[in-house]
Design a protein around this motif. Structure first.
Motif, PDB file in Angstrom:
ATOM      1  N   ASP A 193       4.890   4.802 -14.579  1.00 31.75           N
ATOM      2  CA  ASP A 193       5.116   4.306 -15.945  1.00 31.75           C
ATOM      3  C   ASP A 193       6.585   4.227 -16.349  1.00 31.75           C
ATOM      4  O   ASP A 193       6.895   4.041 -17.519  1.00 31.75           O
ATOM      5  CB  ASP A 193       4.342   5.145 -16.975  1.00 31.75           C
ATOM      6  N   ARG A 194       7.489   4.378 -15.442  1.00 30.72           N
ATOM      7  CA  ARG A 194       8.917   4.207 -15.721  1.00 30.72           C
ATOM      8  C   ARG A 194       9.376   2.938 -15.010  1.00 30.72           C
ATOM      9  O   ARG A 194       9.093   2.765 -13.825  1.00 30.72           O
ATOM     10  CB  ARG A 194       9.697   5.402 -15.208  1.00 30.72           C
ATOM     11  N   VAL A 195      10.069   2.083 -15.743  1.00 33.50           N
ATOM     12  CA  VAL A 195      10.486   0.802 -15.168  1.00 33.50           C
ATOM     13  C   VAL A 195      11.565   1.035 -14.119  1.00 33.50           C
ATOM     14  O   VAL A 195      12.609   1.617 -14.391  1.00 33.50           O
ATOM     15  CB  VAL A 195      10.999  -0.155 -16.268  1.00 33.50           C
ATOM     16  N   LEU A 196      11.242   0.580 -12.910  1.00 28.91           N
ATOM     17  CA  LEU A 196      12.203   0.645 -11.813  1.00 28.91           C
ATOM     18  C   LEU A 196      13.068  -0.612 -11.833  1.00 28.91           C
ATOM     19  O   LEU A 196      14.279  -0.541 -11.663  1.00 28.91           O
ATOM     20  CB  LEU A 196      11.425   0.757 -10.501  1.00 28.91           C
ATOM     21  N   VAL A 203       4.345   0.433  -8.620  1.00 34.42           N
ATOM     22  CA  VAL A 203       3.391  -0.640  -8.861  1.00 34.42           C
ATOM     23  C   VAL A 203       4.143  -1.878  -9.349  1.00 34.42           C
ATOM     24  O   VAL A 203       5.058  -1.777 -10.171  1.00 34.42           O
ATOM     25  CB  VAL A 203       2.345  -0.205  -9.910  1.00 34.42           C
ATOM     26  N   ALA A 204       3.720  -3.042  -8.832  1.00 35.04           N
ATOM     27  CA  ALA A 204       4.344  -4.311  -9.219  1.00 35.04           C
ATOM     28  C   ALA A 204       3.879  -4.732 -10.607  1.00 35.04           C
ATOM     29  O   ALA A 204       2.733  -4.492 -10.992  1.00 35.04           O
ATOM     30  CB  ALA A 204       3.997  -5.394  -8.208  1.00 35.04           C
ATOM     31  N   LEU A 205       4.797  -5.335 -11.360  1.00 37.51           N
ATOM     32  CA  LEU A 205       4.471  -5.918 -12.665  1.00 37.51           C
ATOM     33  C   LEU A 205       4.299  -7.415 -12.482  1.00 37.51           C
ATOM     34  O   LEU A 205       5.202  -8.090 -11.989  1.00 37.51           O
ATOM     35  CB  LEU A 205       5.615  -5.684 -13.660  1.00 37.51           C
ATOM     36  N   ASN A 206       3.150  -7.910 -12.875  1.00 42.37           N
ATOM     37  CA  ASN A 206       2.921  -9.343 -12.862  1.00 42.37           C
ATOM     38  C   ASN A 206       2.359  -9.694 -14.240  1.00 42.37           C
ATOM     39  O   ASN A 206       1.152  -9.804 -14.424  1.00 42.37           O
ATOM     40  CB  ASN A 206       1.953  -9.738 -11.751  1.00 42.37           C
ATOM     41  N   PRO A 207       3.242  -9.870 -15.222  1.00 40.54           N
ATOM     42  CA  PRO A 207       2.806  -9.944 -16.618  1.00 40.54           C
ATOM     43  C   PRO A 207       2.454 -11.332 -17.149  1.00 40.54           C
ATOM     44  O   PRO A 207       2.546 -11.557 -18.353  1.00 40.54           O
ATOM     45  CB  PRO A 207       4.027  -9.384 -17.345  1.00 40.54           C
ATOM     46  N   LEU A 244       9.419 -15.089 -12.489  1.00 43.24           N
ATOM     47  CA  LEU A 244      10.355 -15.566 -11.479  1.00 43.24           C
ATOM     48  C   LEU A 244      10.597 -14.505 -10.402  1.00 43.24           C
ATOM     49  O   LEU A 244      10.842 -14.830  -9.243  1.00 43.24           O
ATOM     50  CB  LEU A 244      11.669 -15.967 -12.133  1.00 43.24           C
ATOM     51  N   GLN A 245      10.562 -13.243 -10.821  1.00 47.45           N
ATOM     52  CA  GLN A 245      10.724 -12.127  -9.881  1.00 47.45           C
ATOM     53  C   GLN A 245       9.899 -10.961 -10.418  1.00 47.45           C
ATOM     54  O   GLN A 245      10.032 -10.592 -11.591  1.00 47.45           O
ATOM     55  CB  GLN A 245      12.209 -11.729  -9.783  1.00 47.45           C
ATOM     56  N   LYS A 246       9.041 -10.401  -9.561  1.00 48.29           N
ATOM     57  CA  LYS A 246       8.192  -9.289  -9.992  1.00 48.29           C
ATOM     58  C   LYS A 246       9.044  -8.093 -10.410  1.00 48.29           C
ATOM     59  O   LYS A 246      10.106  -7.847  -9.838  1.00 48.29           O
ATOM     60  CB  LYS A 246       7.263  -8.838  -8.862  1.00 48.29           C
ATOM     61  N   GLY A 247       8.518  -7.389 -11.370  1.00 43.67           N
ATOM     62  CA  GLY A 247       9.127  -6.121 -11.753  1.00 43.67           C
ATOM     63  C   GLY A 247       8.332  -4.986 -11.130  1.00 43.67           C
ATOM     64  O   GLY A 247       7.220  -5.188 -10.636  1.00 43.67           O
ATOM     65  N   TYR A 248       8.887  -3.797 -11.158  1.00 45.64           N
ATOM     66  CA  TYR A 248       8.200  -2.637 -10.575  1.00 45.64           C
ATOM     67  C   TYR A 248       8.354  -1.442 -11.502  1.00 45.64           C
ATOM     68  O   TYR A 248       9.405  -1.245 -12.127  1.00 45.64           O
ATOM     69  CB  TYR A 248       8.773  -2.301  -9.191  1.00 45.64           C
ATOM     70  N   VAL A 249       7.279  -0.656 -11.578  1.00 46.68           N
ATOM     71  CA  VAL A 249       7.310   0.601 -12.323  1.00 46.68           C
ATOM     72  C   VAL A 249       6.942   1.714 -11.358  1.00 46.68           C
ATOM     73  O   VAL A 249       6.186   1.516 -10.409  1.00 46.68           O
ATOM     74  CB  VAL A 249       6.344   0.604 -13.538  1.00 46.68           C
ATOM     75  N   GLY A 303       0.826  -1.216   0.000  1.00 42.34           N
ATOM     76  CA  GLY A 303       0.000   0.000   0.000  1.00 42.34           C
ATOM     77  C   GLY A 303       0.858   1.263   0.000  1.00 42.34           C
ATOM     78  O   GLY A 303       0.568   2.233  -0.700  1.00 42.34           O
ATOM     79  N   ALA A 304       1.929   1.245   0.803  1.00 35.93           N
ATOM     80  CA  ALA A 304       2.831   2.401   0.850  1.00 35.93           C
ATOM     81  C   ALA A 304       3.516   2.610  -0.496  1.00 35.93           C
ATOM     82  O   ALA A 304       3.658   3.744  -0.971  1.00 35.93           O
ATOM     83  CB  ALA A 304       3.876   2.209   1.951  1.00 35.93           C
ATOM     84  N   LEU A 305       3.920   1.518  -1.137  1.00 36.23           N
ATOM     85  CA  LEU A 305       4.558   1.621  -2.453  1.00 36.23           C
ATOM     86  C   LEU A 305       3.577   2.173  -3.482  1.00 36.23           C
ATOM     87  O   LEU A 305       3.939   3.031  -4.297  1.00 36.23           O
ATOM     88  CB  LEU A 305       5.094   0.260  -2.904  1.00 36.23           C
ATOM     89  N   GLU A 306       2.319   1.695  -3.436  1.00 34.29           N
ATOM     90  CA  GLU A 306       1.328   2.178  -4.396  1.00 34.29           C
ATOM     91  C   GLU A 306       1.018   3.648  -4.185  1.00 34.29           C
ATOM     92  O   GLU A 306       0.796   4.385  -5.150  1.00 34.29           O
ATOM     93  CB  GLU A 306       0.052   1.334  -4.311  1.00 34.29           C
ATOM     94  N   LYS A 307       1.015   4.109  -2.932  1.00 36.27           N
ATOM     95  CA  LYS A 307       0.815   5.543  -2.657  1.00 36.27           C
ATOM     96  C   LYS A 307       1.971   6.349  -3.232  1.00 36.27           C
ATOM     97  O   LYS A 307       1.786   7.496  -3.630  1.00 36.27           O
ATOM     98  CB  LYS A 307       0.686   5.791  -1.161  1.00 36.27           C
ATOM     99  N   GLY A 308       3.147   5.748  -3.261  1.00 39.54           N
ATOM    100  CA  GLY A 308       4.314   6.393  -3.864  1.00 39.54           C
ATOM    101  C   GLY A 308       4.393   6.136  -5.364  1.00 39.54           C
ATOM    102  O   GLY A 308       5.415   6.391  -5.983  1.00 39.54           O
ATOM    103  N   ARG A 309       3.328   5.579  -5.949  1.00 43.06           N
ATOM    104  CA  ARG A 309       3.199   5.294  -7.386  1.00 43.06           C
ATOM    105  C   ARG A 309       4.169   4.216  -7.860  1.00 43.06           C
ATOM    106  O   ARG A 309       4.556   4.184  -9.016  1.00 43.06           O
ATOM    107  CB  ARG A 309       3.335   6.562  -8.222  1.00 43.06           C
TER     108      ARG A 309
END
Length: 187
Positions: A173-176, A132-136, A165-170, A124-130
């Motif tokens: 809209d910028r890939v972290l 977001v996890a990638l689960n493609p 295998l490991q979630k990604g994060y953006v 929730g804290a991460l989403e408030k900071g924009r």
């Protein structure tokens, strides 16, 4: 209708040679003085206008310099305190983790429940900071957002994500971090 012609000799004009030197000098001096006064007035007016324009220019330059300085200070503060809002969202997660460490319980189910609640808090804290996890799973492979580890035979369309295998994060809209994935190989 009579045609009258005036006799030029009937008009009396004093030739310049017959004028007295005082009359000539007085006339010249009078008109020269008027011209000098007019020129001096125009000059004073122009100098006053120049002084006014210089003052306006200096004020505008000072205002521009002040605006530039304020903008630079704002940029510096934005860089310095950009993470402040995000850090505020993380503080409750830290509180939960500290409470979990301080709690001494042998009940693994309660510990697991506490960890799950803390994980939800963190997400929730991460989403408030924009962030977001990638689960493609099932999406078309995108090399800008995914990192393929291997290609595997699958029933899915070729070049689609089979597993993560490991979630990604953006972040906005910028890939972290790209997601580590396996991709369906062409048949």
């Amino acid at each position: 209708m009579e045609n009258k012609q005036e006799n030029p000799s009937s008009q009396h004009v004093t030739p310049p040679a017959e004028r007295s030197p005082e009359t000539s000098a007085a006339g010249a001096t009078g008109s020269a003085t008027q011209e000098d006064v007019s020129i001096e007035a125009s000059l004073a007016e122009a100098q006053a206008k120049i002084a006014e324009l210089q003052e306006g220019f200096l004020r505008a330059k000072a205002e521009t310099d002040n605006a530039r300085r304020r903008a630079q200070e704002d940029i510096t503060k934005a860089h310095k305190f950009a993470i402040e809002s995000f850090a505020e969202h993380l503080l409750p997660v830290i509180d939960s983790l500290e409470a979990a460490v301080a709690h001494s319980s042998d009940d693994l189910e309660k510990v697991r429940e506490g960890v799950e609640l803390t994980l939800r808090q963190l997400i929730g804290a991460l989403e408030k900071g924009r962030v977001v996890a990638l689960n493609p799973v099932g999406e078309k492979f995108d090399p800008h957002r995914h990192q393929a580890i291997s290609m595997v035979p699958a029933e899915q369309e070729p070049n689609t994500v089979v597993s993560v295998l490991q979630k990604g994060y953006v972040i906005a809209d910028r890939v972290l971090r790209p997601a580590l994935v396996t991709v369906a190989q062409p048949k």
